[in-house]
Design an enzyme around this catalytic site. Structure first.
Site, PDB file in Angstrom:
ATOM      1  CG  HIS A  86       4.227  24.412  14.649  1.00  0.00           C
ATOM      2  ND1 HIS A  86       4.443  25.127  13.447  1.00  0.00           N
ATOM      3  CD2 HIS A  86       2.766  24.352  14.734  1.00  0.00           C
ATOM      4  CE1 HIS A  86       3.296  25.730  13.042  1.00  0.00           C
ATOM      5  NE2 HIS A  86       2.375  25.465  13.910  1.00  0.00           N
ATOM      6  CG  HIS A  91      29.023  33.062  35.747  1.00  0.00           C
ATOM      7  ND1 HIS A  91      29.203  32.090  34.925  1.00  0.00           N
ATOM      8  CD2 HIS A  91      29.508  34.065  35.076  1.00  0.00           C
ATOM      9  CE1 HIS A  91      30.037  32.371  34.015  1.00  0.00           C
ATOM     10  NE2 HIS A  91      30.157  33.701  33.836  1.00  0.00           N
ATOM     11  NE  ARG A 130       0.832  19.563   9.621  1.00  0.00           N
ATOM     12  CZ  ARG A 130       1.627  20.331   8.980  1.00  0.00           C
ATOM     13  NH1 ARG A 130       2.751  19.831   8.321  1.00  0.00           N
ATOM     14  NH2 ARG A 130       1.297  21.675   8.959  1.00  0.00           N
TER      15      ARG A 130
END
Length: 158
Positions: free
Chosen positions: A106, A16, A140
């Protein structure tokens, strides 16, 4: 304007306290070429629990109906905490546009969370724009995302 980051609609929900900001950001998304799937709530007059609306966004991503979700509640905390209970969710509570880049690059965040009480509407638009303009990095960072998905959150770390 760069092409949209996804062809799927962005799922958006608020409690809300976030209704007005949700309406503004929904209009911003449409004006910038995104589809919107509004998962509620529609009224600021009746108190609702942010957790319920975070779960709606989680369901949208789980079902593959969206790649990205936007959750808004008073502080943003409950939306982020709830969503991050699920290993496929990477919800990030942001307060600045600059923080969007590492969250996306990342962490490959798939849910942006904003605090309606703590984020000015114009700043929220800038944060959303930066979030959606930033692709996730691979290598990575993709490996990190896979590791996150495999964590067993039901057990304490060893």
């Amino acid at each position: 304007m760069p092409p949209p980051l996804t062809d799927k609609p962005i799922a958006i929900a608020s409690d809300h306290r976030g209704v007005a900001l949700k309406a503004r950001l929904s209009a911003w998304l449409v004006a910038n070429g995104y589809g919107v799937n509004d998962c509620g709530t529609d009224s600021a007059a009746e108190r609702v629990d942010a957790m319920d609306y975070a779960l709606r966004l989680v369901d949208e991503i789980r079902a593959g109906r969206t790649d990205f979700a936007l959750g808004i509640c008073g502080s943003g905390q409950m939306m982020a905490i709830t969503a991050n209970r699920f290993p496929f969710m990477r919800a990030t509570l942001l307060h600045t546009a600059a923080a969007s880049a590492p969250a996306r690059q990342h962490g490959d965040a798939n849910m942006l969370v904003l605090g309606a009480d703590t984020t000015e509407p114009a700043a929220a638009e800038h944060i959303l724009a930066a979030f959606l303009a930033t692709p996730a990095l691979g290598d990575r960072y993709a490996e990190r995302r896979e590791r996150l998905a495999k964590l067993d959150v039901s057990q304490p770390p060893t």
